[in-house]
Design an enzyme around this catalytic site. Sequence first.
Site, PDB file in Angstrom:
ATOM      1  N   SER A   1       0.791  -1.227   0.000  1.00 54.25           N
ATOM      2  CA  SER A   1       0.000   0.000   0.000  1.00 54.25           C
ATOM      3  C   SER A   1       0.826   1.283   0.000  1.00 54.25           C
ATOM      4  O   SER A   1       0.315   2.328  -0.354  1.00 54.25           O
ATOM      5  CB  SER A   1      -0.961   0.003   1.185  1.00 54.25           C
ATOM      6  N   HIS A  38      -5.482  -4.460  -1.801  1.00 51.29           N
ATOM      7  CA  HIS A  38      -5.320  -3.432  -2.837  1.00 51.29           C
ATOM      8  C   HIS A  38      -5.249  -4.014  -4.246  1.00 51.29           C
ATOM      9  O   HIS A  38      -5.102  -3.268  -5.210  1.00 51.29           O
ATOM     10  CB  HIS A  38      -4.060  -2.595  -2.573  1.00 51.29           C
ATOM     11  N   LYS A  91     -11.996  -1.202  -0.320  1.00 51.70           N
ATOM     12  CA  LYS A  91     -11.138  -0.520  -1.293  1.00 51.70           C
ATOM     13  C   LYS A  91     -11.888  -0.452  -2.632  1.00 51.70           C
ATOM     14  O   LYS A  91     -12.852   0.281  -2.743  1.00 51.70           O
ATOM     15  CB  LYS A  91      -9.799  -1.253  -1.393  1.00 51.70           C
TER      16      LYS A  91
END
Length: 395
Positions: A185, A213, A243
């Site tokens: 990240s 992610h 996300k």
Amino acid sequence: MTTPTDWMKKEYNDLVKKGFDWKPPVITGASAARCIINGTEKIMLCANNYLNLSTHPKVKQAAKNAVDTHGAGSGSVRPIAGNMDIHNQLEETIARFKNREAALYYQTGFAVNSGLIPQLAGKKDAIISDQLNHGSIIDGIRLSRVRNENRTIYPHNDMGGLEYQLKTMTKQCEKTLVISDGVFSMDGDIAPLHEITKLAREYGAMTYIDDCHGEGVLAGGRGIGSHFGVEDEVDMEAGSFSKAFGVVGGLVAGEKHMVDYAFNKSRTMLLSGSAPPATIAACMASIEVLESEPQHVENLWSNTNYFRKEIQSLGFDTGVSETPIIPVMCGESHSAKALSAELLNHDVFALPIVFPMVARDKSRIRVMISAGLSKEDLDIALNGFEKGGKSAGII
Ligand SMILES: *Cc1c(COP(=O)(O)O)cnc(C)c1O
């Protein structure tokens, strides 16, 4: 008069003095490519809402409908009385989407890591973890009963380092668990999953990949397992709905017996209320949108490729980023803070990431690209970066 909590005042004031305290901006209305931040419209460059699905009409409508049919709350933890038909449907949808035998939905991604990891390795076992793994993985490992000497870290994405640890740990321990983020990240780089799974198989170790992610982003949205074509090689594929899916929640996918075990053993599953109907229905709609409307993932990548190419041609360093997480390197923290302030003057909202989140000389503006950004938005942002980067002496 003093109270028993006065020490908190002192510690908090210390944070403020060092500038390490958070002063979160206020978002009025929905999270979107352009939104009202602290009272004025800004271009949002630091949300995780990669596909802009949090405002998708089908996702919003699904949430509203579920409130009408199933109410506002689930009434209980999953194993007792909080297991609704829609929870099961969502998990079938996740398993199908992930191309795995089974899946389990948790309240958050954090609840997956902190609830499941401690149940995967015990006193006689080992955990091998990438140096840059997410804090919730670190907390999950802390909650396990694995002995300190058998909790090891390998240098970031270093397969030689991983093999060395595998060789050592599998010799002295019963079970060994390898854990890595899928997409990291802070830098936006990708774990070499095909090599991790190959090494783990060679040494008979289990693999746990946290793809928070990567989901909704890599391989048309299916995530890192699909990206490397090794879905079936990952024992525990964990992820998040907070996300790219634009809602909230966590998941783990894999073989059915793993999911049965996870459901019965994760304390975050057993001891914490199940997610409310609106959330569950929104997550399910989000997957369905991703499957039926490929344009969101396509827009995300065309925006990502355009922004990365243009910001590099302005002279900025974007490190090792390969994904919509694009760190714009600034050097010392005062440069990152100056650039972020200048971006705000151009109505662009992007956060500086500084020590202690990254090394002192590796401060950066972390840009998170969204499918909802228009070319005009990206050009406004690039103009802000050019002006701010020059006045801060970065380019
Ligand atoms: C965001 C994130 C989490 C936490 O996920 P939530 O669903 O927001 O709790 C866990 N691991 C990684 C790698 C993340 O990026």
